[in-house]
Motif scaffolding. Sequence first.
Motif, PDB file in Angstrom:
ATOM      1  N   PRO A  78       0.833  -1.205   0.000  1.00  0.00           N
ATOM      2  CA  PRO A  78       0.000   0.000   0.000  1.00  0.00           C
ATOM      3  C   PRO A  78       0.866   1.253   0.000  1.00  0.00           C
ATOM      4  O   PRO A  78       2.040   1.228   0.361  1.00  0.00           O
ATOM      5  CB  PRO A  78      -0.756  -0.111   1.312  1.00  0.00           C
ATOM      6  N   HIS A  79       0.263   2.353  -0.405  1.00  0.00           N
ATOM      7  CA  HIS A  79       0.938   3.660  -0.403  1.00  0.00           C
ATOM      8  C   HIS A  79       0.389   4.462   0.763  1.00  0.00           C
ATOM      9  O   HIS A  79      -0.827   4.621   0.896  1.00  0.00           O
ATOM     10  CB  HIS A  79       0.652   4.388  -1.715  1.00  0.00           C
ATOM     11  N   LEU A  80       1.276   4.941   1.608  1.00  0.00           N
ATOM     12  CA  LEU A  80       0.879   5.758   2.750  1.00  0.00           C
ATOM     13  C   LEU A  80       1.004   7.230   2.375  1.00  0.00           C
ATOM     14  O   LEU A  80       1.896   7.622   1.631  1.00  0.00           O
ATOM     15  CB  LEU A  80       1.755   5.450   3.955  1.00  0.00           C
ATOM     16  N   MET A  81       0.113   8.061   2.912  1.00  0.00           N
ATOM     17  CA  MET A  81       0.098   9.481   2.580  1.00  0.00           C
ATOM     18  C   MET A  81       1.449  10.141   2.850  1.00  0.00           C
ATOM     19  O   MET A  81       1.922  10.968   2.065  1.00  0.00           O
ATOM     20  CB  MET A  81      -1.010  10.178   3.379  1.00  0.00           C
ATOM     21  N   LEU A  82       2.105   9.774   3.941  1.00  0.00           N
ATOM     22  CA  LEU A  82       3.383  10.397   4.278  1.00  0.00           C
ATOM     23  C   LEU A  82       4.472  10.075   3.267  1.00  0.00           C
ATOM     24  O   LEU A  82       5.455  10.812   3.160  1.00  0.00           O
ATOM     25  CB  LEU A  82       3.822   9.981   5.678  1.00  0.00           C
ATOM     26  N   GLU A  83       4.321   8.999   2.510  1.00  0.00           N
ATOM     27  CA  GLU A  83       5.302   8.656   1.486  1.00  0.00           C
ATOM     28  C   GLU A  83       5.294   9.666   0.343  1.00  0.00           C
ATOM     29  O   GLU A  83       6.257   9.750  -0.412  1.00  0.00           O
ATOM     30  CB  GLU A  83       5.058   7.262   0.944  1.00  0.00           C
ATOM     31  N   SER A  84       4.234  10.437   0.223  1.00  0.00           N
ATOM     32  CA  SER A  84       4.171  11.457  -0.812  1.00  0.00           C
ATOM     33  C   SER A  84       5.189  12.565  -0.560  1.00  0.00           C
ATOM     34  O   SER A  84       5.521  13.325  -1.465  1.00  0.00           O
ATOM     35  CB  SER A  84       2.775  12.063  -0.874  1.00  0.00           C
ATOM     36  N   PHE A  85       5.662  12.661   0.663  1.00  0.00           N
ATOM     37  CA  PHE A  85       6.618  13.697   1.024  1.00  0.00           C
ATOM     38  C   PHE A  85       8.054  13.175   1.045  1.00  0.00           C
ATOM     39  O   PHE A  85       8.961  13.900   1.418  1.00  0.00           O
ATOM     40  CB  PHE A  85       6.259  14.290   2.393  1.00  0.00           C
ATOM     41  N   GLN A  86       8.244  11.936   0.640  1.00  0.00           N
ATOM     42  CA  GLN A  86       9.580  11.362   0.568  1.00  0.00           C
ATOM     43  C   GLN A  86      10.121  11.503  -0.850  1.00  0.00           C
ATOM     44  O   GLN A  86       9.362  11.550  -1.815  1.00  0.00           O
ATOM     45  CB  GLN A  86       9.560   9.880   0.928  1.00  0.00           C
ATOM     46  N   SER A  87      11.414  11.551  -0.934  1.00  0.00           N
ATOM     47  CA  SER A  87      12.095  11.585  -2.214  1.00  0.00           C
ATOM     48  C   SER A  87      13.008  10.360  -2.286  1.00  0.00           C
ATOM     49  O   SER A  87      13.507   9.896  -1.259  1.00  0.00           O
ATOM     50  CB  SER A  87      12.919  12.866  -2.322  1.00  0.00           C
ATOM     51  N   TYR A  91      17.042   8.279   0.647  1.00  0.00           N
ATOM     52  CA  TYR A  91      17.714   7.054   1.075  1.00  0.00           C
ATOM     53  C   TYR A  91      19.232   7.192   1.029  1.00  0.00           C
ATOM     54  O   TYR A  91      19.946   6.419   1.640  1.00  0.00           O
ATOM     55  CB  TYR A  91      17.280   5.870   0.205  1.00  0.00           C
ATOM     56  N   TYR A  92      19.731   8.165   0.268  1.00  0.00           N
ATOM     57  CA  TYR A  92      21.163   8.351   0.127  1.00  0.00           C
ATOM     58  C   TYR A  92      21.700   9.453   1.032  1.00  0.00           C
ATOM     59  O   TYR A  92      22.889   9.730   1.014  1.00  0.00           O
ATOM     60  CB  TYR A  92      21.515   8.662  -1.334  1.00  0.00           C
ATOM     61  N   SER A  93      20.829  10.093   1.796  1.00  0.00           N
ATOM     62  CA  SER A  93      21.233  11.178   2.689  1.00  0.00           C
ATOM     63  C   SER A  93      21.329  10.671   4.116  1.00  0.00           C
ATOM     64  O   SER A  93      20.804   9.605   4.456  1.00  0.00           O
ATOM     65  CB  SER A  93      20.210  12.310   2.643  1.00  0.00           C
ATOM     66  N   LEU A 101      14.283  17.255   5.887  1.00  0.00           N
ATOM     67  CA  LEU A 101      13.708  17.611   4.589  1.00  0.00           C
ATOM     68  C   LEU A 101      12.265  17.129   4.457  1.00  0.00           C
ATOM     69  O   LEU A 101      11.421  17.824   3.895  1.00  0.00           O
ATOM     70  CB  LEU A 101      14.561  17.035   3.460  1.00  0.00           C
ATOM     71  N   ARG A 102      11.982  15.955   4.993  1.00  0.00           N
ATOM     72  CA  ARG A 102      10.602  15.452   4.947  1.00  0.00           C
ATOM     73  C   ARG A 102       9.668  16.331   5.759  1.00  0.00           C
ATOM     74  O   ARG A 102       8.557  16.632   5.329  1.00  0.00           O
ATOM     75  CB  ARG A 102      10.544  14.014   5.455  1.00  0.00           C
ATOM     76  N   PHE A 103      10.115  16.766   6.933  1.00  0.00           N
ATOM     77  CA  PHE A 103       9.308  17.676   7.751  1.00  0.00           C
ATOM     78  C   PHE A 103       9.104  19.004   7.029  1.00  0.00           C
ATOM     79  O   PHE A 103       8.017  19.586   7.070  1.00  0.00           O
ATOM     80  CB  PHE A 103       9.933  17.907   9.125  1.00  0.00           C
ATOM     81  N   LEU A 104      10.137  19.482   6.354  1.00  0.00           N
ATOM     82  CA  LEU A 104      10.034  20.725   5.608  1.00  0.00           C
ATOM     83  C   LEU A 104       9.021  20.593   4.468  1.00  0.00           C
ATOM     84  O   LEU A 104       8.199  21.490   4.248  1.00  0.00           O
ATOM     85  CB  LEU A 104      11.407  21.123   5.079  1.00  0.00           C
ATOM     86  N   ARG A 105       9.052  19.475   3.764  1.00  0.00           N
ATOM     87  CA  ARG A 105       8.081  19.238   2.685  1.00  0.00           C
ATOM     88  C   ARG A 105       6.669  19.161   3.248  1.00  0.00           C
ATOM     89  O   ARG A 105       5.727  19.699   2.666  1.00  0.00           O
ATOM     90  CB  ARG A 105       8.418  17.935   1.954  1.00  0.00           C
ATOM     91  N   LEU A 106       6.508  18.482   4.374  1.00  0.00           N
ATOM     92  CA  LEU A 106       5.193  18.369   5.012  1.00  0.00           C
ATOM     93  C   LEU A 106       4.694  19.733   5.461  1.00  0.00           C
ATOM     94  O   LEU A 106       3.529  20.084   5.244  1.00  0.00           O
ATOM     95  CB  LEU A 106       5.263  17.400   6.190  1.00  0.00           C
ATOM     96  N   PHE A 107       5.565  20.526   6.062  1.00  0.00           N
ATOM     97  CA  PHE A 107       5.198  21.868   6.514  1.00  0.00           C
ATOM     98  C   PHE A 107       4.812  22.742   5.319  1.00  0.00           C
ATOM     99  O   PHE A 107       3.850  23.508   5.381  1.00  0.00           O
ATOM    100  CB  PHE A 107       6.357  22.498   7.295  1.00  0.00           C
TER     101      PHE A 107
END
Length: 109
Positions: A78-87, A91-93, A101-107
């Motif tokens: 399944p796809h979770l809504m929070l995954e929309s804010f991941q890049s 995984y390489y950072s 960065l994920r919190f910044l995208r969510l904000f």
Amino acid sequence: MDGIASPGLVREVKQRLQRIHTDGILETGYIEEFIEDAPFSIFPTISNTERPDVVAARLLEGRAAIFIGGSTTVLIVPHLMLESFQSAEDYYSHPYYATMLRFLRLFAF
């Protein structure tokens, strides 16, 4: 990969795929229309990608991947809504940097 994904999830995906009765499948979008939970939702329940590293990461997280012969796109459920804010680059950072960065995208959303 046995034991990583929930057997219930794998069983549900197989059942939904077996219920599909159509003359042909040309692209993953056809499958997505047949198996998604809420077709009129503005939030996706199925994600897709062409990146092998993303597919591998999602499989290791316990998700299921649906490959279509002749297509470079893979469906992941399944796809979770929070995954929309991941890049995929997250995984390489460094984990702290990626989380910030994920919190910044969510904000920003």
